[in-house]
Design an enzyme around this catalytic site. Structure first.
Site, PDB file in Angstrom:
ATOM      1  N   ILE A 129       0.861  -1.192   0.000  1.00  0.00           N
ATOM      2  CA  ILE A 129       0.000   0.000   0.000  1.00  0.00           C
ATOM      3  C   ILE A 129       0.896   1.241   0.000  1.00  0.00           C
ATOM      4  CG2 ILE A 129      -1.804   1.263   1.276  1.00  0.00           C
ATOM      5  CD1 ILE A 129      -2.507  -1.496   2.588  1.00  0.00           C
ATOM      6  N   SER A 157      10.254 -27.242  16.007  1.00  0.00           N
ATOM      7  CA  SER A 157      10.038 -27.826  14.681  1.00  0.00           C
ATOM      8  C   SER A 157       8.552 -27.888  14.313  1.00  0.00           C
ATOM      9  CB  SER A 157      10.638 -29.227  14.622  1.00  0.00           C
ATOM     10  OG  SER A 157      10.195 -29.997  15.712  1.00  0.00           O
TER      11      SER A 157
END
Lengths: 122, 419
Positions: free
Chosen positions: B77, B107
């Site tokens: 934007i 993990s």
């Protein structure tokens, strides 16, 4: 290379080769070629696979033709090592003749191979 | 570690090893910890850098001069409306409470996954391994599909849903504002080593919602006397407090930190032990019980406590995990910080399983088939929705208000430059 990593890697790859040969009804050598041809060329992965196949291929072919399981084969080519006074680690069910005995028989099959001779020297 | 040292000395793996060690992008020309390269801790892990030769332009910063001339926060934007001369960033984002998502985790948070097609000779082909180089360069993690920071359509089964995607949908000004600071083996003990790789400037950047999700490695290790080597409640408190103090010194005011409880890993054995591992499916000869036993025998079992045939050890592991979760809950209720509010979220995977069973699913379909340890893509996507809905209901202030200009942003900026 530490025993545990080389052992897990070996059992995994030999199991795959064994099963690929079964699925394609082909020789172990052909199955290894299949496996390496599936590897991507990026990062030299296919080359690494071919190198491993060249190094261990002849022994694996001999051992797989005896219907031995991947874990026994990996002990025979010394990528798995039994520690003294410790149980022998195995992924598959123990063979009928006993694990230690089957490993000894497998070791005899490859005792005179190029790889094993170099291994001993190393 | 010896093996790793040898592998890491090979040219092929040197870059990967350096990246794993530092947890910052390998390709980052302006050294702002954001990258335009996907793997090697690049934009699969943190929002893509829209200008990698200018260290003052990166995702998550408060806009500079309302981004009238350039997109300083990479949310797609920028520029100004020719009709009224107002910068779009000011028109669409001012006062909308925009913020980013940061995950500090293990993990599971990084989304560890080994494709089962690598282990299935029946269907194996060249295409089965086409993602292998990518997997290696991302440490066998798939953060781009993960519960917290996933943004790409899943190519590993299931579907992608993530807290980042929900937060972006909630407020399009949050586009690209995500950081996945998670690592395989991450725990409260070792987070300190890679926490510093988090990139958030207290003065310049937007507030963030930080999830602290160390769901197992404080009780998981590969040692035969596993119980002796688990984090103690006392050490857990010391570790977490130290890390929260670091966050208080680095997070912008108005941030939130949510501590996630540890998982109950008894789910693994209970649902998998008598099922076949992918490697054993062809000949029906390797069960998960055998697989776990083989890893334990080699002292390579990632979680001796839970991936164990001994029920007493599994129960004691859960007991310790509950004690550590209690420490997290207690910190939440007893400690205050200057720059963020602290929250606590518990039992995520019990809730995921309950929802999955209501859909008629089987519990084992929520687990990674190859490692028999991690939650899989389906569990992650369901988990993201559950966390979002529950927090939105109980503490809506965490996500801020819905941006009333979302449609106008889409109309004006399309996909905002993609991810």
């Amino acid at each position: 290379v530490s025993t545990r990593d080389s052992c897990i890697g070996c059992v995994l790859i030999v199991s795959l080769v064994e099963q690929l040969a079964q699925v394609h009804n082909s020789s172990a050598q052909k199955a290894m070629e299949f496996l390496c041809s599936y590897m991507p060329e990026q990062g030299g992965l296919q080359g690494i696979c071919s190198l491993i196949a060249e190094l261990f291929g002849p022994d694996l072919i001999k051992l797989l033709s005896q219907n031995l399981k991947a874990d026994v084969i990996c002990y025979a080519v010394k990528l798995c090592k039994a520690e003294p006074h410790k149980p022998v680690c195995h992924l598959y069910e123990k063979p009928m003749n006993g694990l230690k005995r089957t490993i000894k028989q497998a070791e005899k099959i490859v005792r005179t191979s190029n790889y094993m001779q170099n291994y001993k020297t190393f | 570690s010896g093996v790793l040292l040898k592998i890491c000395s090979l040219p092929l793996f040197r870059m990967i090893c350096q990246t794993i060690d530092s947890s910052v992008p390998a390709e980052d020309y302006d050294q702002d910890n954001f990258s335009a390269f996907p793997s090697l801790r690049g934009y699969h892990w943190r929002g893509r850098d829209c200008n990698d030769i200018n260290s003052s332009i990166y995702p998550g910063r408060s806009p500079k001069d309302w981004d009238a001339l350039q997109d300083s926060n990479c949310n797609g934007i920028w520029g100004f409306d020719p009709e009224d001369g107002l910068p779009y960033e000011k028109k669409f984002c001012e006062g909308t409470d925009s913020k980013g998502i940061i995950i500090l985790g293990d993990s599971a948070a990084a989304h560890f996954h080994i494709p089962p097609e690598w282990m299935t000779p029946l269907t194996m082909s060249k295409s089965s391994f086409s993602n292998m180089a990518l997997a290696i360069s991302n440490e066998f993690d798939w953060p781009q599909f993960s519960l917290y920071t996933g943004f790409q359509n899943s190519t590993i089964g299931g579907w992608t849903q993530s807290l980042y995607l929900r937060l972006r949908e909630w407020n399009r000004c949050n586009h690209r504002d995500y950081q996945n600071i998670a690592r395989n083996g991450g725990s409260s003990e070792n987070l300190q080593k890679y926490l510093k790789s988090m990139a958030r400037d207290q003065q310049l950047d937007k507030p963030a919602i930080v999830f602290y999700a160390m769901i197992g490695n404080d009780v998981c290790n590969n040692l035969p006397d596993t119980l002796k080597h688990m984090t103690t409640p006392k050490d857990m408190k010391i570790n977490v407090m130290k890390q929260l103090e670091y966050l208080d010194m680095n997070l912008p005011k108005g941030s939130h930190v949510i501590l996630m409880s540890l998982a109950d890993g008894r789910f693994l054995w209970n649902n998998l032990h008598d099922r076949y591992h992918p490697l054993g499916q062809l000949n029906k000869d390797i069960t998960y019980a055998q697989f776990y036993g083989f890893l334990s025998c080699l002292k390579s079992n990632p979680c001796e406590g839970w991936m164990n045939k001994n029920e007493t050890i599994r129960n004691l592991t859960t007991e310790r995990a509950e004690q550590l979760s209690s420490v997290l809950r207690e910190i939440t209720t007893s400690v205050k910080f200057s720059n963020f509010e602290l929250g606590y979220y518990e039992n995520l995977y019990q809730k995921v399983n309950a929802k999955w069973e209501r859909f008629g699913g089987n519990p084992w379909d929520l687990l990674e088939p190859v490692d028999g340890f991690h939650p899989n893509q389906v569990a992650s996507a369901i988990g993201a929705d559950l966390i979002w809905e529950e927090i939105l209901q109980k503490q809506p202030e965490i996500f801020g208000k819905q941006n009333p200009f979302n449609q106008e942003i889409i109309q004006q900026f399309g996909d905002q430059g993609g991810h």
